[in-house]
Design an enzyme around this catalytic site. Structure first.
Site, mmCIF file in Angstrom:
data_model
loop_
_atom_site.group_PDB
_atom_site.id
_atom_site.type_symbol
_atom_site.label_atom_id
_atom_site.label_comp_id
_atom_site.label_asym_id
_atom_site.label_seq_id
_atom_site.Cartn_x
_atom_site.Cartn_y
_atom_site.Cartn_z
ATOM 1 N N GLY A 166 -23.732 -48.527 41.753
ATOM 2 C CA GLY A 166 -24.252 -47.169 41.553
ATOM 3 C C GLY A 166 -23.313 -46.110 42.098
ATOM 4 N N ALA A 205 -31.656 -48.390 43.202
ATOM 5 C CA ALA A 205 -32.928 -47.802 42.785
ATOM 6 C C ALA A 205 -32.994 -47.809 41.269
ATOM 7 C CB ALA A 205 -33.065 -46.369 43.293
ATOM 8 N N TYR A 212 -41.215 -41.947 38.416
ATOM 9 C CA TYR A 212 -40.065 -42.214 39.292
ATOM 10 C C TYR A 212 -40.347 -41.706 40.709
ATOM 11 C CZ TYR A 212 -35.507 -41.265 41.470
ATOM 12 O OH TYR A 212 -34.458 -41.173 42.354
HETATM 13 N N1 LIG Z 1 -28.943 -39.758 40.995
HETATM 14 C C1 LIG Z 1 -29.618 -38.735 41.512
HETATM 15 O O1 LIG Z 1 -29.529 -37.592 41.039
HETATM 16 C C2 LIG Z 1 -30.507 -38.944 42.715
HETATM 17 C C3 LIG Z 1 -31.271 -37.870 43.183
HETATM 18 C C4 LIG Z 1 -32.072 -38.056 44.307
HETATM 19 C C5 LIG Z 1 -32.114 -39.285 44.928
HETATM 20 N N2 LIG Z 1 -31.391 -40.320 44.439
HETATM 21 C C6 LIG Z 1 -31.468 -41.604 45.125
HETATM 22 O O2 LIG Z 1 -30.187 -41.897 45.642
HETATM 23 C C7 LIG Z 1 -29.982 -43.310 45.646
HETATM 24 C C8 LIG Z 1 -28.667 -43.631 44.964
HETATM 25 O O3 LIG Z 1 -28.723 -43.142 43.634
HETATM 26 P P1 LIG Z 1 -27.491 -43.269 42.636
HETATM 27 O O4 LIG Z 1 -27.344 -41.961 41.961
HETATM 28 O O5 LIG Z 1 -26.333 -43.883 43.331
HETATM 29 O O6 LIG Z 1 -28.123 -44.285 41.591
HETATM 30 P P2 LIG Z 1 -27.412 -45.040 40.371
HETATM 31 O O7 LIG Z 1 -26.018 -44.559 40.191
HETATM 32 O O8 LIG Z 1 -28.369 -44.992 39.232
HETATM 33 O O9 LIG Z 1 -27.320 -46.540 40.913
HETATM 34 C C9 LIG Z 1 -28.460 -47.304 41.080
HETATM 35 C C10 LIG Z 1 -28.047 -48.671 41.537
HETATM 36 O O10 LIG Z 1 -29.227 -49.472 41.629
HETATM 37 C C11 LIG Z 1 -28.989 -50.687 40.919
HETATM 38 N N3 LIG Z 1 -30.210 -51.251 40.384
HETATM 39 C C12 LIG Z 1 -31.096 -50.685 39.536
HETATM 40 N N4 LIG Z 1 -32.040 -51.582 39.203
HETATM 41 C C13 LIG Z 1 -31.736 -52.739 39.853
HETATM 42 C C14 LIG Z 1 -32.308 -54.031 39.905
HETATM 43 N N5 LIG Z 1 -33.401 -54.347 39.199
HETATM 44 N N6 LIG Z 1 -31.732 -54.981 40.684
HETATM 45 C C15 LIG Z 1 -30.606 -54.683 41.394
HETATM 46 N N7 LIG Z 1 -29.997 -53.491 41.372
HETATM 47 C C16 LIG Z 1 -30.562 -52.521 40.607
HETATM 48 C C17 LIG Z 1 -28.053 -50.286 39.803
HETATM 49 O O11 LIG Z 1 -27.469 -51.438 39.228
HETATM 50 P P3 LIG Z 1 -26.940 -51.413 37.695
HETATM 51 O O12 LIG Z 1 -25.615 -50.689 37.751
HETATM 52 O O13 LIG Z 1 -26.811 -52.848 37.348
HETATM 53 O O14 LIG Z 1 -27.969 -50.684 36.895
HETATM 54 C C18 LIG Z 1 -27.087 -49.382 40.566
HETATM 55 O O15 LIG Z 1 -26.173 -50.160 41.306
HETATM 56 C C19 LIG Z 1 -31.221 -43.911 44.981
HETATM 57 O O16 LIG Z 1 -32.137 -44.281 45.979
HETATM 58 C C20 LIG Z 1 -31.816 -42.754 44.201
HETATM 59 O O17 LIG Z 1 -33.213 -42.888 44.030
HETATM 60 C C21 LIG Z 1 -30.563 -40.182 43.355
#
Ligand SMILES: NC(=O)c1ccc[n+]([C@@H]2O[C@H](COP(=O)([O-])OP(=O)(O)OC[C@H]3O[C@@H](n4cnc5c(N)ncnc54)[C@H](OP(=O)(O)O)[C@@H]3O)[C@@H](O)[C@H]2O)c1
Length: 292
Positions: A10, A60, A125
């Protein structure tokens, strides 16, 4: 420190791996292929093998709109797997840094959200992430829940990359101007998590729920204009007109909070860590996008 990281592929996961290695930590980074968190039975064996000194949960289910019609998977990854992770951390006496979201709030506030403010997610979500926070508090004692917002980076899918694609391919673009928030560079969040890890290692950490984002509040339209300027500065040729629209003009399956500004002052005080400015982080990402 021996750190076990989930979400290796991610935005935050990739940002964290590079920085943690530079800082001399030993990171075991779990991708979905190592452990599918919708069926997290393998976690127990991984803890036994790795004996981590810190767990960082950067995984996530983040597909906000898809979650509206796929609640079971969203809750499995964002809540049930988190409960299991937290219980294993408690069993192994290992601190947990869990990342959460501004979407746990309803977006009806008019002043920035404090960590203790009443939650009330407006989307599946958000509800699944709130259930994850509750699972952390229920199952383990040594934890940091770090809520963040509007994450962008050079990795994966995010608003900055979408704007880069659209601004370099279209003459005209409309962006919503009635949702207010604080963007967060995943690299800055990773740096902060490493700072927190250092405080944990030296016994100086106060467990609890905190907020982290870059230090600028704006709406998506203003962010798009800032991205446009940063891309031009980085060398992109852009001649796109960007216009403001309302959320009503751009319907999505999941409702977005109109106001999701996180108050990060308690984080600054507890960790002696000022929230980093947005502009340099955005410049870094725009330069990387232009160089690709
Ligand atoms: N993105 C935003 O704007 C945002 C905003 C607020 C908070 N957050 C929080 O910040 C944190 C990091 O977000 P991010 O933007 O880095 O998210 P991201 O880029 O969407 O990455 C999510 C990660 O979770 C993995 N994942 C999803 N489903 C899975 C499963 N079933 N088993 C194992 N791994 C799984 C994904 O793997 P794959 O690559 O295989 O899918 C990826 O490595 C999360 O907790 C998110 O809720 C994000």
């Amino acid at each position: 420190m021996k750190i076990l990281l989930t979400g290796a592929t991610g935005q935050l996961g990739q940002s964290f791996i590079a920085r943690a290695a530079e800082a001399g930590h030993q990171v075991t980074a779990l991708a979905r292929s190592d452990c599918d968190l919708s069926q997290p039975a393998a976690l127990s064996k991984i803890f036994d093998q790795e004996q981590p000194e810190l767990v960082v949960n950067a995984a996530a289910y983040t597909a906000v709109d898809k979650a509206e019609s796929d609640a079971n998977t969203a809750f499995a990854v964002n809540a049930q797997a988190v409960a299991q992770l937290a219980a294993l951390c408690q069993k192994h006496q290992c601190p947990l840094i869990h990342v959460s979201t501004d979407y746990v709030f309803d977006g009806a506030a008019t002043t920035p959200y404090q960590p203790a403010d009443k939650t009330g997610p407006a989307s599946v979500y958000g509800a699944s992430k709130l259930a994850g926070e509750q699972a952390v508090r229920q199952h383990t004692e040594a934890y940091l829940i770090i809520r963040t917002s509007w994450v962008f980076s050079e990795y994966g899918q995010n608003f900055v990359k979408t704007m880069h694609r659209l601004l370099t391919s279209r003459d005209q673009l409309s962006v919503v101007s009635d949702q207010l928030g604080r963007p967060t560079y995943a690299g800055d969040l990773a740096d902060f998590i490493l700072h927190a890890a250092g405080m944990i290692a030296t016994g100086r950490c106060r467990w609890g729920t905190y907020h982290f984002s870059n230090a600028t509040t704006l709406n998506w339209y203003q962010f798009a204009l800032m991205i446009k300027d940063a891309l031009i500065e980085a060398g992109c040729r852009i001649d796109t007109t960007v216009s403001p629209i309302t959320t009503a003009d751009y319907p999505t399956p999941a409702r977005r909070p109109a106001f999701s500004v996180l108050d990060c002052q308690s984080t600054e005080q507890a960790f002696d860590y000022p929230m980093p400015p947005l502009a340099p982080a955005l410049a870094t990402v725009c330069k990387l996008l232009n160089d690709y």
